[in-house]
Motif scaffolding. Structure first.
Motif, PDB file in Angstrom:
ATOM      1  N   LEU A  80      -1.329  28.292 -45.335  1.00 39.83           N
ATOM      2  CA  LEU A  80      -0.719  28.996 -44.209  1.00 39.83           C
ATOM      3  C   LEU A  80       0.788  28.753 -44.124  1.00 39.83           C
ATOM      4  N   HIS A  91       7.208  30.947 -41.380  1.00 41.17           N
ATOM      5  CA  HIS A  91       5.910  30.727 -42.038  1.00 41.17           C
ATOM      6  C   HIS A  91       5.246  29.436 -41.549  1.00 41.17           C
ATOM      7  N   PHE A 128       3.085  26.493 -39.822  1.00 41.73           N
ATOM      8  CA  PHE A 128       1.776  26.138 -39.258  1.00 41.73           C
ATOM      9  C   PHE A 128       1.613  24.628 -39.324  1.00 41.73           C
ATOM     10  N   ALA A 172      -6.444  38.460 -33.569  1.00 45.75           N
ATOM     11  CA  ALA A 172      -5.575  37.445 -34.164  1.00 45.75           C
ATOM     12  C   ALA A 172      -6.237  36.083 -34.109  1.00 45.75           C
ATOM     13  N   TYR A 208      -6.667  34.257 -37.434  1.00 41.11           N
ATOM     14  CA  TYR A 208      -5.775  33.105 -37.515  1.00 41.11           C
ATOM     15  C   TYR A 208      -6.143  32.070 -36.453  1.00 41.11           C
ATOM     16  N   LEU A 217      -4.026  28.857 -36.142  1.00 36.33           N
ATOM     17  CA  LEU A 217      -2.730  29.075 -35.506  1.00 36.33           C
ATOM     18  C   LEU A 217      -2.868  29.133 -33.990  1.00 36.33           C
ATOM     19  N   ARG A 250       3.709  34.801 -35.336  1.00 35.89           N
ATOM     20  CA  ARG A 250       2.742  35.155 -36.387  1.00 35.89           C
ATOM     21  C   ARG A 250       1.496  35.786 -35.769  1.00 35.89           C
ATOM     22  N   LEU A 251       1.062  35.250 -34.626  1.00 34.81           N
ATOM     23  CA  LEU A 251      -0.123  35.781 -33.962  1.00 34.81           C
ATOM     24  C   LEU A 251       0.136  37.162 -33.347  1.00 34.81           C
TER      25      LEU A 251
END
Length: 431
Positions: free
Chosen positions: A116, A133, A135, A311, A315, A318, A370-371
């Protein structure tokens, strides 16, 4: 000494050095190449699988009853550990075998989390791209932290792999190869190693890296020497975070008499963490940090409902990481106001609070973005604008703290030297 010329470079500018970190897959490929070149000394084996089915791979060099176990990639946002794991094996193979000593390197403890974060490794190593990027899992999903034996959670598959290796190898020394995004280098130990502190400090100075003399990660721990910290006994809490070092794979090695060294090195150095002088006007400085962290977290909390249900399915790690960080920040702010603002603190500790006040919202906002990536509509658009504003403001705040890039080669060289320094103190004398 440090290259002070780097201090004026913006943290969102590409580093001048050309070094990079390997992905977990490239580290495994490098390990297999070493095994082919050194078949008499080197071997590679899969020791388990992650939650998502990715292999956990062990590289072993030489054999013996006295063993060193190095753990790469314990936190997926700290890629230096994977790079150092490979370099450590290369350095061991450059030396003649040490009778009775075996070296074992777990290349990446959390390959799912590493996947991730891998987008950062394919381009310029700027701070902006790192957080694009970013996580880092919630505490209960970090493989080195073991659940309470009487609690409802079972150990993660990765945790079982590591404790199984410790049961098998019974290492004299376990080195956990960590990194910090902003700050300085320091070492955390499960028992005192007085002779390590001087060698660690010399290595830090050689790399032009600040020594973190009042680390936020070790508040309340004994510090027998600057930059060296000894884990507290069970029951002593260090700060309002739900981690318990006694319930960890760090402490697990102690059942066989082993010592664990958690070796931290920064990606972006902040020189003020090396300043042990009393900080001026602590109340105002800590109050400003509490206001900044509390205000940004409150704003980010209002954005969470904009994350679409799909999401969380795609994910989940996340989303759980965002929820964990939002929940833990309020007790941190309360602790700063209740305990820190009226205490005599060092410049290093106040700097740690300033870093945290910028870094934690930066992490949360970055994972939220990202979400929110596939969300549509005005509300989602507005949420992205607000999250991007917090990212930009936090990066600017870290730049104002003087954050400067530490070349990958410098990070890896220091961490490798530190492993050898600790091993020299705990392994039987050569010859």
């Amino acid at each position: 000494m440090a290259d002070t010329g780097r201090r004026t470079r913006r943290i969102d500018a590409p580093p001048q050095d050309t070094g990079t970190y390997p992905t977990a897959a490239r580290a495994v490929a490098a390990a297999r190449r070493l095994a082919r070149r050194h078949p008499g000394r080197c071997r590679v084996r899969e020791v388990g699988r992650s939650r998502a089915g990715r292999p956990l791979v062990l590289l072993s060099v030489d054999e013996g009853e006295h063993t060193v176990l190095a753990v790469g990639g314990p936190h997926p946002n700290e890629p230096v550990g994977v790079a150092s794991a490979v370099r450590l094996a290369e350095r061991v193979l450059e030396l003649p075998p040490r009778p009775g000593v075996g070296w074992h390197v777990l290349l990446c403890l959390d390959p799912d989390g590493a996947a991730l974060n891998e987008g950062w490794l394919t381009g310029p190593l700027t701070a902006a791209r790192h957080y694009e990027h970013f996580f880092r899992p919630a505490f209960h999903e970090q493989p080195e932290l073991l659940p309470h034996p009487d609690g409802p959670l079972a150990p993660m598959p990765e945790s079982r792999v590591l404790t199984g290796l410790i049961d098998e190898l019974r290492p004299v020394l376990q080195c956990s190869l960590h990194g910090v995004d902003f700050g300085g280098a320091f070492v955390q130990l499960t028992r005192p190693l007085p002779a390590l502190a001087e060698r660690f400090a010399r290595s830090v100075a050689r790399g032009g890296i600040p020594l973190d003399v009042d680390s936020y990660d070790a508040v309340g721990w004994d510090s027998p020497a600057p930059g060296s910290y000894v884990m507290p006994p069970p029951g002593r809490r260090r700060q309002p975070l739900p981690d318990r070092p006694e319930l960890s794979t760090w402490s697990y090695a102690g059942r066989y008499g082993g010592t664990t060294a958690v070796l931290e090195v920064p990606m972006w150095a902040v020189d003020a963490v090396g300043d042990a002088r009393p900080a001026p006007d602590v109340r105002a400085a800590v109050g400003a940090c509490a206001d900044r962290l509390g205000g940004r977290v409150a704003e980010l909390t209002t954005l969470l409902p904009q994350v679409p249900p799909h999401a969380g399915v795609a994910y989940g790690p996340l989303l759980r990481a965002v929820e964990f960080n939002l929940a833990v920040c309020r007790p941190v702010v309360d602790d700063w106001l209740a305990a820190w603002s009226s205490a005599p603190l060092t410049v290093s500790r106040v700097t740690a609070a300033r870093i945290a006040a910028e870094r934690v919202p930066l992490r949360i906002a970055s994972m939220l973005l990202r979400l929110l990536a596939d969300s549509g509509g005005p509300a989602a658009d507005a949420a992205r604008v607000r999250a991007r504003g917090i990212v930009a403001a936090s990066l600017e705040g870290l730049h104002r703290l003087g954050a400067r890039w530490v070349p990958v080669e410098t990070q890896v060289a220091h961490q490798t030297r530190a492993v050898f320094a600790a091993a020299d103190l705990l392994l039987p004398p050569a010859g």
